[in-house]
Design an enzyme around this catalytic site. Structure first.
Site, PDB file in Angstrom:
ATOM      1  N   HIS A 184       0.737  -1.370   0.012  1.00 58.23           N
ATOM      2  CA  HIS A 184      -0.038   0.185   0.023  1.00 58.23           C
ATOM      3  C   HIS A 184       1.220   1.042   0.115  1.00 58.23           C
ATOM      4  CE1 HIS A 184      -2.923  -2.653   1.405  1.00 58.23           C
ATOM      5  NE2 HIS A 184      -3.745  -2.277   0.871  1.00 58.23           N
ATOM      6  N   ASP A 256      -4.932  -5.478  -8.244  1.00 63.29           N
ATOM      7  CA  ASP A 256      -4.223  -5.803  -6.807  1.00 63.29           C
ATOM      8  C   ASP A 256      -5.192  -3.717  -7.542  1.00 63.29           C
ATOM      9  OD1 ASP A 256      -4.869  -4.937  -3.729  1.00 63.29           O
ATOM     10  OD2 ASP A 256      -3.178  -6.021  -3.578  1.00 63.29           O
TER      11      ASP A 256
END
Length: 496
Positions: A184, A256
């Site tokens: 992230h 993702d």
């Protein structure tokens, strides 16, 4: 450049978009009608069973079988359980039990609940082999550190979800379990050569594919030993060569979230979208905060890439065809269940509370002897949640009113010990092995109170010297209840 409705619609067919509220905005409904493949809901879109069911019905009516997805792993990563914690034990708990029939049953119950609420695609299960204890993003989301164990539970989870018409999505290919960084916020590196990858990371993905997983989700990780310094999501050698060619996967490859720094840092989401399609991804998960104008920019970048020759029209048509096939599968595999709440109850099935709590109870491990407790002081040492987990309640306070949550950076241990005089002491931690300050403080408490009971609600990779150490293998609501029962909580029903 002049508009090309056909090309725009093909680009739309590769998009999985988020939005910001409990109600679908007009741009989403119009986009679905104009070919957007589907939506991904997050906790900000979910306010309760009645609301989310109405929302998913509105979304489903906007097009022919759009994908209505979410990131619902059970355990620590939950969207439908964001307000109170999940009714399902997570993967680490299921791996600790190692009963594939239970894993399938848990995921079957989860799939029934999701389908009854109107979801058709679940971005789960995580099938990463967690070989790094301090992995900041996987941890309890993994079934374990043994590839064969993870593989058999991966197959069971995929089958369970798909039993009730919810397409499963095994992730994070080719494996996020050996990372020390969170994708992230940065690009993690996995130092694995092809041989190690084949006998460790790839084993569960082969199992998930053999079990019929309708989709797989890529990882934003770098594998320099494979000659891929770029994120795997953007690497044709990984997506097309390894996943399609060597593993023979012919389902939908989902990226993702493209707003994650591990993939879009320095290039932006639109460029990451183009490169992901070139690499072989079919469906682009755009992330949590990529709304109308940003979605339009992604679509424009894809169209421009086709016109410029960077992305072939054939590749775009292939991706759109695969997402359309997945939509048809979800339409043709409907299971009629009656939504009765965000508790998993559905026609002909046990409540999630029953099957989930049973699993959580079976997962608990106790090292030492838990004594009968009298007026215990329960102290929880706070731990920052991972980004994938978000702000989900955890701990024992629903069963022990008066539980204290303390910050390891500022807590006064002497004061804690003073308040615990003439009382039993229970200390609750989460992934203590990842937090040096917490380990130091717990060690000090246990030296002064060797009769203390320590409850670990993350991975039990570190254990202090104490009278009893309880491992729950997760921080879901049912994990907390299973520990509270062992500690003699007055009521098995949490105070909400």
């Amino acid at each position: 450049m002049p508009a090309d409705p056909t090309l725009d619609r093909l680009a739309n067919a590769t998009l999985l978009v988020p939005f910001e509220s409990h109600h679908a905005p007009r741009w989403v409904l119009d986009g679905l009608a104009d070919g957007i493949a589907g939506v991904c809901l997050f906790h900000n879109n979910i306010g309760g069973a009645e609301q989310v069911t109405a929302l998913t019905r509105e979304l489903a009516a906007a097009a022919d079988a759009p994908l209505v997805s979410l990131d619902e792993e059970g355990g620590d990563v939950t969207r439908i359980g964001q307000s109170a914690g999940s009714d399902y034990p997570g993967n680490a708990a299921l791996g600790a039990i190692d009963d594939t029939a239970l894993t399938r049953a848990v995921h079957r119950a989860l799939g029934a609940e999701l389908r009854s609420l109107g979801f058709t695609l679940d971005l789960a299960p995580a099938v990463d082999v967690n070989t790094v204890d301090d992995n900041p993003t996987i941890g309890t989301r993994s079934f374990g550190s043994d590839a064969e164990l993870v593989a058999r539970h991966a197959a069971a989870a995929v089958a369970g979800l798909q039993d009730h018409g919810v397409a499963a999505c095994a992730k994070h290919f080719p494996g996020h379990g050996a990372t020390h960084q969170d994708s992230h916020t940065e690009l993690p590196v996995v130092d694995a050569d092809p041989e190690l990858l084949a006998r460790r990371e790839l084993v569960p993905f082969r199992s998930a594919i053999a079990a019929g997983a309708r989709s797989l989700l890529t990882a934003h990780i770098s594998l320099p030993a494979l000659g891929t310094p770029e994120p795997a999501t953007l690497a044709p050698s990984i997506v097309t060569g390894l996943l399609r060619g060597e593993l023979g996967f012919d389902g939908v490859v989902i990226s993702d979230a493209l707003e994650m720094e591990g993939v879009s840092n320095g290039i932006g989401v639109p460029e990451a979208a183009v490169r992901a399609l070139v690499a072989g991804c079919d469906l682009l998960c755009l992330g949590r905060f990529v709304y109308g104008d940003e979605v339009a920019a992604v679509r424009s970048a894809i169209v421009r890439a086709v016109r410029d020759g960077r992305l072939s029209g054939e590749r775009l048509e292939e991706a759109a065809g695969r997402t359309q096939a997945l939509r048809r599968w979800t339409r043709d595999h409907q299971v009629r269940t009656v939504p009765t709440g965000l508790d998993g109850t559905a026609a002909g099935l046990p409540a999630a509370d029953a099957i989930g709590l049973d699993g959580a109870r079976r997962a608990v491990r106790v090292d030492g002897i838990v004594p009968p407790l009298h007026d215990p002081l329960v102290v929880e040492f706070d731990a920052p949640p991972g980004i994938a987990v978000g702000e989900v309640p955890w701990g024992l306070s629903p069963w022990f009113p008066g539980t204290e949550r303390v910050d390891p950076a500022s807590v006064d241990i002497a004061t804690v010990l003073e308040r615990a005089v003439d009382r039993d002491l229970v200390v609750v931690v989460r992934d203590a092995h990842r937090h040096a300050a917490t380990r130091r403080l717990i060690g000090e408490i246990c030296r002064n109170r060797p009769d203390a009971v320590v409850v670990e609600m993350g991975l039990p990779a570190w254990r202090p010297e104490c009278q009893a150490h309880i491992s729950t293998y997760g921080a879901a609501r049912v994990n907390g209840q299973s520990a509270a029962e062992l500690l003699g909580a007055a009521s098995a029903t949490p105070v909400r």
